[in-house]
Design a protein around this motif. Structure first.
Motif, PDB file in Angstrom:
ATOM      1  N   ILE A 257       0.778  -1.678  -0.136  1.00  0.00           N
ATOM      2  CA  ILE A 257       0.225   0.148   0.157  1.00  0.00           C
ATOM      3  C   ILE A 257       0.703   1.306  -0.168  1.00  0.00           C
ATOM      4  O   ILE A 257       0.351   2.266  -0.458  1.00  0.00           O
ATOM      5  CB  ILE A 257      -0.558   0.191   1.283  1.00  0.00           C
ATOM      6  CG1 ILE A 257       0.023  -0.338   2.253  1.00  0.00           C
ATOM      7  CG2 ILE A 257      -1.939  -0.752   0.961  1.00  0.00           C
ATOM      8  CD1 ILE A 257      -1.368  -0.117   3.595  1.00  0.00           C
ATOM      9  N   PHE A 258       2.672   1.256   0.674  1.00  0.00           N
ATOM     10  CA  PHE A 258       2.901   2.103   0.291  1.00  0.00           C
ATOM     11  C   PHE A 258       4.140   2.416  -0.443  1.00  0.00           C
ATOM     12  O   PHE A 258       5.262   1.244   0.180  1.00  0.00           O
ATOM     13  CB  PHE A 258       3.347   2.508   1.768  1.00  0.00           C
ATOM     14  CG  PHE A 258       4.024   3.733   2.412  1.00  0.00           C
ATOM     15  CD1 PHE A 258       3.324   4.711   2.673  1.00  0.00           C
ATOM     16  CD2 PHE A 258       5.335   3.564   2.960  1.00  0.00           C
ATOM     17  CE1 PHE A 258       4.406   6.610   3.080  1.00  0.00           C
ATOM     18  CE2 PHE A 258       6.473   4.253   2.697  1.00  0.00           C
ATOM     19  CZ  PHE A 258       6.115   5.311   2.811  1.00  0.00           C
ATOM     20  N   GLU A 259       4.595   3.095  -1.573  1.00  0.00           N
ATOM     21  CA  GLU A 259       5.900   2.918  -1.924  1.00  0.00           C
ATOM     22  C   GLU A 259       6.544   4.475  -2.733  1.00  0.00           C
ATOM     23  O   GLU A 259       6.312   4.456  -3.501  1.00  0.00           O
ATOM     24  CB  GLU A 259       5.505   1.612  -2.717  1.00  0.00           C
ATOM     25  CG  GLU A 259       6.657   1.670  -3.996  1.00  0.00           C
ATOM     26  CD  GLU A 259       7.061   0.798  -5.242  1.00  0.00           C
ATOM     27  OE1 GLU A 259       7.778   1.051  -5.891  1.00  0.00           O
ATOM     28  OE2 GLU A 259       6.223  -0.023  -4.707  1.00  0.00           O
TER      29      GLU A 259
ATOM     30  N   GLY B 172       2.967   9.092   0.102  1.00  0.00           N
ATOM     31  CA  GLY B 172       3.892   7.898  -0.413  1.00  0.00           C
ATOM     32  C   GLY B 172       2.939   6.463  -0.430  1.00  0.00           C
ATOM     33  O   GLY B 172       3.580   5.728  -0.591  1.00  0.00           O
ATOM     34  N   PHE B 173       1.639   6.505  -0.744  1.00  0.00           N
ATOM     35  CA  PHE B 173       0.735   5.816  -0.457  1.00  0.00           C
ATOM     36  C   PHE B 173       0.373   5.559  -2.035  1.00  0.00           C
ATOM     37  O   PHE B 173      -0.324   5.995  -3.038  1.00  0.00           O
ATOM     38  CB  PHE B 173      -0.440   6.059   0.362  1.00  0.00           C
ATOM     39  CG  PHE B 173      -0.602   5.463   1.774  1.00  0.00           C
ATOM     40  CD1 PHE B 173      -0.234   4.187   2.031  1.00  0.00           C
ATOM     41  CD2 PHE B 173      -0.014   6.566   2.625  1.00  0.00           C
ATOM     42  CE1 PHE B 173      -0.256   4.132   3.933  1.00  0.00           C
ATOM     43  CE2 PHE B 173       0.558   6.456   3.491  1.00  0.00           C
ATOM     44  CZ  PHE B 173       0.419   5.275   3.833  1.00  0.00           C
ATOM     45  N   ARG B 174       0.758   4.119  -2.540  1.00  0.00           N
ATOM     46  CA  ARG B 174       0.129   4.175  -4.285  1.00  0.00           C
ATOM     47  C   ARG B 174      -1.033   4.258  -4.330  1.00  0.00           C
ATOM     48  O   ARG B 174      -2.157   2.867  -3.688  1.00  0.00           O
ATOM     49  CB  ARG B 174       0.442   3.208  -3.913  1.00  0.00           C
ATOM     50  CG  ARG B 174       2.105   1.743  -4.477  1.00  0.00           C
ATOM     51  CD  ARG B 174       2.630   1.409  -4.325  1.00  0.00           C
ATOM     52  NE  ARG B 174       2.208   0.438  -5.991  1.00  0.00           N
ATOM     53  CZ  ARG B 174       2.171  -0.680  -6.926  1.00  0.00           C
ATOM     54  NH1 ARG B 174       3.623  -0.834  -6.291  1.00  0.00           N
ATOM     55  NH2 ARG B 174       2.344  -0.171  -7.971  1.00  0.00           N
ATOM     56  N   GLN B 175      -1.270   5.089  -5.347  1.00  0.00           N
ATOM     57  CA  GLN B 175      -2.612   5.076  -5.901  1.00  0.00           C
ATOM     58  C   GLN B 175      -4.168   4.210  -6.696  1.00  0.00           C
ATOM     59  O   GLN B 175      -4.785   4.383  -6.674  1.00  0.00           O
ATOM     60  CB  GLN B 175      -3.045   6.379  -6.539  1.00  0.00           C
ATOM     61  CG  GLN B 175      -2.151   7.907  -5.628  1.00  0.00           C
ATOM     62  CD  GLN B 175      -3.196   7.478  -4.055  1.00  0.00           C
ATOM     63  OE1 GLN B 175      -4.531   7.963  -4.294  1.00  0.00           O
ATOM     64  NE2 GLN B 175      -2.918   7.330  -3.463  1.00  0.00           N
ATOM     65  N   ASP B 176      -3.160   3.268  -7.113  1.00  0.00           N
ATOM     66  CA  ASP B 176      -3.325   2.436  -8.037  1.00  0.00           C
ATOM     67  C   ASP B 176      -3.699   1.077  -6.977  1.00  0.00           C
ATOM     68  O   ASP B 176      -4.536   0.564  -7.197  1.00  0.00           O
ATOM     69  CB  ASP B 176      -1.988   2.065  -9.215  1.00  0.00           C
ATOM     70  CG  ASP B 176      -0.848   1.753  -8.753  1.00  0.00           C
ATOM     71  OD1 ASP B 176      -0.614   1.471  -7.450  1.00  0.00           O
ATOM     72  OD2 ASP B 176      -0.200   0.786  -9.288  1.00  0.00           O
ATOM     73  N   VAL B 177      -3.098   1.913  -6.217  1.00  0.00           N
ATOM     74  CA  VAL B 177      -3.428  -0.092  -4.925  1.00  0.00           C
ATOM     75  C   VAL B 177      -4.653   0.767  -4.785  1.00  0.00           C
ATOM     76  O   VAL B 177      -5.837  -0.037  -4.400  1.00  0.00           O
ATOM     77  CB  VAL B 177      -2.492  -0.184  -3.818  1.00  0.00           C
ATOM     78  CG1 VAL B 177      -2.492  -1.599  -2.734  1.00  0.00           C
ATOM     79  CG2 VAL B 177      -1.118  -0.593  -4.961  1.00  0.00           C
ATOM     80  N   ALA B 178      -4.660   2.238  -4.276  1.00  0.00           N
ATOM     81  CA  ALA B 178      -6.208   2.735  -3.063  1.00  0.00           C
ATOM     82  C   ALA B 178      -7.106   2.330  -3.839  1.00  0.00           C
ATOM     83  O   ALA B 178      -8.188   1.755  -4.207  1.00  0.00           O
ATOM     84  CB  ALA B 178      -5.731   4.509  -3.550  1.00  0.00           C
ATOM     85  N   ASP B 179      -7.010   2.618  -5.523  1.00  0.00           N
ATOM     86  CA  ASP B 179      -8.121   2.637  -6.274  1.00  0.00           C
ATOM     87  C   ASP B 179      -8.565   0.847  -6.685  1.00  0.00           C
ATOM     88  O   ASP B 179      -9.770   1.263  -6.790  1.00  0.00           O
ATOM     89  CB  ASP B 179      -7.475   3.105  -8.209  1.00  0.00           C
ATOM     90  CG  ASP B 179      -7.328   4.059  -8.074  1.00  0.00           C
ATOM     91  OD1 ASP B 179      -7.987   5.350  -7.213  1.00  0.00           O
ATOM     92  OD2 ASP B 179      -6.470   4.746  -9.260  1.00  0.00           O
TER      93      ASP B 179
END
Length: 509
Positions: free
Chosen positions: A37-39, A49-56
């Protein structure tokens, strides 16, 4: 082809679906947090720092609540290490997974991420190597308003004025397990959990508390552990936890495909034990279950914590899931729904990379595993009231569970919209099923009941998986031939398939 007939009536119900049945789990383990979740260096990373592709993908998955920060990790965790200026946070040795924890992500970062996605956090406290004081301090840090206490003001000074308002708290993790840092006997843990619960309720009377049940149903203390712990805590807690993971054993795929039978038995055993304690205490309170770790996990591939070298993060138990695994996960979700009168919370473990529905590559794509799809469809559509089902059909003989239904059907009715969702799993690997559901009891409404769609997860190759190169190799596909005529739903369920059939009062429901 074999025949299965299921009777439904909106007047005969199991209970109302708690939104928290569609929860997940984020632990500081492997690449769930760091690289999951964080990269911060990822092209889609936000300012935190949180991945928005993962958040989606998390939004699409339909997660409602998430348990944090463990898991075994929490039993050695000092929450204070993960707050305040990031560049001043200590690097610590995590004994649970023998890794170096940089503490870049802590309570504040996690809560901001979860709330930003509309997810309610569930926080676990360390009752392995710590105790009452640290648990109450964390509660005060998270939930008290600015200006009330020094710890609340410390949170404000760290840039988080509004309280995190965490409503549900886990009193430790798997304290029955000898692998747990600070492992305790049932008597030792029961007393500590009671004292912690009493103090936390004194600090915040509105919290919901989860006491540790058994870490799995094969533990030698299963049942006895629950009885002793609940004798100490029954009047102080709201839920007792249950953890179970499932995998094929010795190539017995029929038993694996019917894993939900084990889940159903475990739920029944824990609720029976809780009800026994209630009877002895003359209590009218009805204890519910927080099934806050469940999933398919190929534990036979994992060497165990002792076999790990101390390292700086990196991959850990990143199982790749197949069509068969997705069918099993869908069936497990159905078992949770069928027990929604006693299961209030459920968390699929874990969210990203670690036995997860979402996988990522460093600096690269994120994709949906096969198991993503039954969770997302169930979370999106199976809301409302679970109906009792009376089913007639053949049995499947299994080595582990004996003779069990070859097909399972779960139905969820939304009384406000009058929409009906039928979830059906065919656990027979070779034979399709002809499903028939009379819907005469649903005949009264503003318009006739109509078929909306029928999707299935199935494949000629049940070992097929999704990969970065073929992220949509396994997806739900429309099923043709499903029919609703003269008040009777009929459908064909392919061998080894998980199905969702939606019905509503209009064709666009």
């Amino acid at each position: 082809m074999y025949d299965v007939e299921v009777d439904l009536d909106p007047a005969f119900t199991v209970g109302t679906v708690d939104d928290r049945l569609f929860g997940t789990f984020v632990e500081h383990m492997g690449r769930c947090v760091y690289g999951g979740i964080f990269e911060p260096d990822h092209p889609t990373a936000d300012e935190h720092g949180f991945r928005q592709d993962v958040a989606d993908l998390v939004r699409e998955l339909g997660v409602t609540t998430v348990r944090y920060p463990g898991g075994n990790f929490v039993s050695g965790y000092r929450w204070e290490d993960g707050v305040g200026p990031v560049d001043a946070r200590p690097r610590r040795l995590d004994l649970a997974w023998r890794s170096i924890e940089p503490n870049t992500v802590g309570v504040d970062e996690f809560c901001r991420w979860a709330r930003g996605l509309g997810i309610d956090p569930i926080m676990a406290v360390n009752l392995g190597t710590r105790g009452v004081r640290s648990a109450v301090d964390l509660l005060e840090y998270c939930n008290y308003a600015p200006g009330t206490t020094a710890l609340a003001d410390q949170r404000v000074a760290h840039g988080h004025k509004d309280p995190h308002a965490i409503g549900t708290w886990c009193l430790g993790n798997e304290m029955d397990g000898p692998w747990q840092m600070g492992h305790k006997t049932a008597e030792e843990y029961g007393r500590l959990a009671a004292e912690t619960a009493r103090a936390m309720r004194r600090a915040d009377p509105g919290v919901e508390l989860v006491v540790c049940g058994s870490s799995n149903g094969n533990m030698p203390t299963f049942g006895t552990w629950e009885r002793i712990v609940l004798e100490n805590t029954y009047d102080l807690v709201d839920h007792v936890s249950l953890h179970e993971y499932y995998q094929p054993v010795d190539g017995d795929m029929d038993s694996f495909l019917t894993s939900s039978e084990a889940m159903r038995r475990a739920i029944g055993a824990v609720t029976a034990t809780a009800d026994h304690v209630a009877a002895v205490k003359r209590s009218r309170k009805r204890m519910t279950i927080s099934f806050d770790e469940w999933n398919v996990w190929y534990q036979s591939r994992f060497p165990g914590e002792a076999g790990l070298d101390v390292r700086e993060g990196g991959p850990l138990i990143e199982d790749t899931y197949s069509v068969t695994d997705a069918v099993v996960v869908g069936d497990l979700l159905m078992a949770l729904l069928d027990n929604c009168d006693r299961v209030a919370i459920a968390c699929q473990a874990q969210l990203a990379n670690v036995i997860a529905p979402i996988r990522t590559e460093p600096g690269g794509p994120a994709w949906r595993q096969s198991t993503f799809h039954p969770f997302a469809l169930t979370s999106r559509h199976a809301r409302g009231t679970v109906l009792r089902t009376e089913q007639r059909g053949p049995q499947l003989s299994t080595g582990e569970h004996g003779d069990v239904p070859a097909t399972r059907v779960t139905a969820v009715h939304d009384p406000e919209t009058d929409e009906l969702v039928v979830l059906a799993v065919n656990r027979d690997r070779d034979t399709p099923a002809r499903l028939s559901v009379p819907l005469r009891a649903f005949g009264h409404g503003p318009a006739p009941m109509r078929l909306v769609d029928h999707l299935a997860i199935t494949d000629d190759d049940p070992s097929a998986t999704n990969t970065p190169d073929r992220p949509d190799r396994v997806v739900p596909r429309p099923v043709t031939g499903t029919d609703l005529t003269d008040g009777r739903l009929t459908a064909t369920l392919s061998p080894e398939s998980w199905n969702i059939i939606r019905l509503g009062r209009t064709s666009g429901a």
